[in-house]
Scaffold this active site. Structure first.
Site, PDB file in Angstrom:
ATOM      1  N   ALA A  15      10.414  -0.559  -1.395  1.00 54.36           N
ATOM      2  CA  ALA A  15      10.305  -1.863  -2.053  1.00 54.36           C
ATOM      3  C   ALA A  15      10.455  -1.726  -3.567  1.00 54.36           C
ATOM      4  O   ALA A  15      11.130  -2.538  -4.215  1.00 54.36           O
ATOM      5  CB  ALA A  15       8.970  -2.512  -1.704  1.00 54.36           C
TER       6      ALA A  15
ATOM      7  N   GLY B 227       6.633   1.023   3.412  1.00 60.23           N
ATOM      8  CA  GLY B 227       7.826   0.985   2.579  1.00 60.23           C
ATOM      9  C   GLY B 227       7.577   0.697   1.120  1.00 60.23           C
ATOM     10  O   GLY B 227       8.417   0.068   0.463  1.00 60.23           O
ATOM     11  N   SER B 228       6.456   1.183   0.563  1.00 58.54           N
ATOM     12  CA  SER B 228       6.174   0.918  -0.845  1.00 58.54           C
ATOM     13  C   SER B 228       7.264   1.485  -1.752  1.00 58.54           C
ATOM     14  O   SER B 228       7.770   0.790  -2.650  1.00 58.54           O
ATOM     15  CB  SER B 228       4.815   1.506  -1.238  1.00 58.54           C
ATOM     16  OG  SER B 228       4.522   1.248  -2.593  1.00 58.54           O
TER      17      SER B 228
ATOM     18  N   GLY C  30       3.173   3.765   5.343  1.00 57.32           N
ATOM     19  CA  GLY C  30       4.224   3.419   6.285  1.00 57.32           C
ATOM     20  C   GLY C  30       4.762   2.016   6.130  1.00 57.32           C
ATOM     21  O   GLY C  30       5.459   1.521   7.018  1.00 57.32           O
TER      22      GLY C  30
ATOM     23  N   ASP D 194      14.480   1.612   6.655  1.00 55.44           N
ATOM     24  CA  ASP D 194      13.610   0.997   5.647  1.00 55.44           C
ATOM     25  C   ASP D 194      14.418   0.269   4.581  1.00 55.44           C
ATOM     26  O   ASP D 194      14.137  -0.892   4.252  1.00 55.44           O
ATOM     27  CB  ASP D 194      12.734   2.067   4.991  1.00 55.44           C
ATOM     28  CG  ASP D 194      11.594   2.537   5.872  1.00 55.44           C
ATOM     29  OD1 ASP D 194      11.611   2.215   7.074  1.00 55.44           O
ATOM     30  OD2 ASP D 194      10.710   3.241   5.367  1.00 55.44           O
TER      31      ASP D 194
ATOM     32  N   PRO E 226       0.825  -1.211   0.000  1.00 55.13           N
ATOM     33  CA  PRO E 226       0.000   0.000   0.000  1.00 55.13           C
ATOM     34  C   PRO E 226       0.861   1.264   0.000  1.00 55.13           C
ATOM     35  O   PRO E 226       1.858   1.348   0.719  1.00 55.13           O
ATOM     36  CB  PRO E 226      -0.814  -0.124   1.293  1.00 55.13           C
ATOM     37  CG  PRO E 226      -0.860  -1.587   1.575  1.00 55.13           C
ATOM     38  CD  PRO E 226       0.461  -2.121   1.108  1.00 55.13           C
TER      39      PRO E 226
END
Length: 313
Positions: A111, A107-108, A105, A152, A101
């Site tokens: 990623a 880490g999109s 929060g 992150d 999402p």
């Protein structure tokens, strides 16, 4: 076609304080992932980046205005430069997609950047260590978040639970007792950069108070690290609860997050807290097989737009 992926993440303990040199613990969420696909671009020279989730395409050699576009372009340029590849001579089509999402929060952006680095590295037949991948993605994090801690990119690159302190080598945590987290989405977008800057303004206005709050959060993280290493995962619940109270004192919770935290704990979760920047986004709840279904139902009834179940092992 060359394809690679990367996991999402949640902060278990220590967000915000980690920006100020205190430790934090983050865990990967491997069931939701970002992917990057690299294919030759027929009949052209240049690099085309297609962000499927945003419905946008960007050429590497054209100016861009949004943070997302700048982050994607910078990730590609930095990776090609590290690999010793001249971007101007390449003919590539890169498609990125994320199940993680956005602005929650989890880490999109991290990623996506990690998947990009991995896919490009694989496309050119090279191998990079998780540490090198993390270092490259950190440069993207600066674009996305302004003053990131580095946690992150570390947890996503290694895809293992990590104990992290800014400026120090991250430690992979050996989880002696598997535990289950429910990740509930408030449905409210929240940029980590905005929450971090809000805390920074408050810290500048009253550094003594905020340093004391950061110290208390750091102490909770160390208790959590010892509990995980010892296999005493049941102790994490009250630590999460205490961490949430301090995050409220930092001013980064919200009525929606508070409502979901209360709903989870009332339904039997051992502990619950916001995860990430706060002010919306997601919260996490510690459950076991006996409480998972009831807590999940309670979260949905309390307004969660979705709930993800993830084991931590």
């Amino acid at each position: 076609m060359t394809k690679a992926s990367a996991a999402g993440k949640v902060i278990l303990l220590g967000e915000h304080a980690v920006v100020y040199g205190r430790p934090a613990i983050a865990v990967p969420v491997s069931d939701v992932r970002a992917t990057a696909e690299v294919t030759p671009l027929a009949g052209d020279v240049g690099v085309l980046i297609v962000a499927e989730d945003l419905g946008q395409s960007y050429r590497l050699d054209e100016p861009c205005e949004t943070d997302a576009a700048r982050a994607l372009r910078a990730t590609v340029r930095n990776t090609l430069q590290h690999l010793g590849v001249q971007a101007e001579t390449q003919a590539l089509r890169i498609v990125v997609h994320s199940q993680v999402p956005i602005a929650r929060g989890m880490g999109s952006g991290t990623a996506v950047a990690t998947a990009l680095v991995r896919a490009l590295t694989k496309h050119y037949g090279r191998h990079l260590t998780p540490r090198t991948v993390s270092d490259l993605v950190f440069r993207t994090e600066v674009i996305l978040h302004g003053t990131p801690s580095g946690i992150d990119n570390t947890v996503v690159a290694f895809e293992k639970p990590v104990h992290f302190t800014k400026g120090q080598r991250a430690h992979i945590l050996e989880v002696r007792g598997e535990f289950i987290l429910l990740i509930a989405d408030t449905g409210i977008r929240s940029k980590t950069r905005d929450a971090v800057e809000q805390v920074r303004r408050a810290w500048r206005a009253d550094p003594g108070r905020y340093e004391r709050l950061f110290d208390r959060i750091g102490a909770i993280v160390e208790e959590g690290r010892r509990a995980i290493i010892a296999g005493q995962v049941g102790d994490l619940g009250h630590l999460m609860h205490r961490n949430q109270l301090l995050l409220r004192d930092l001013g980064v919770s919200s009525p929606e997050l508070d409502r979901l935290v209360r709903a989870a704990e009332s339904a039997g979760a051992k502990g619950a807290k916001l995860s990430g920047g706060g002010k919306g986004g997601c919260m996490i709840a510690l459950v076991d097989d006996g409480t998972r279904a009831e807590v999940l139902s309670s979260l949905l009834s309390a307004g969660a737009s979705s709930v993800i179940t993830t084991p931590v092992r």
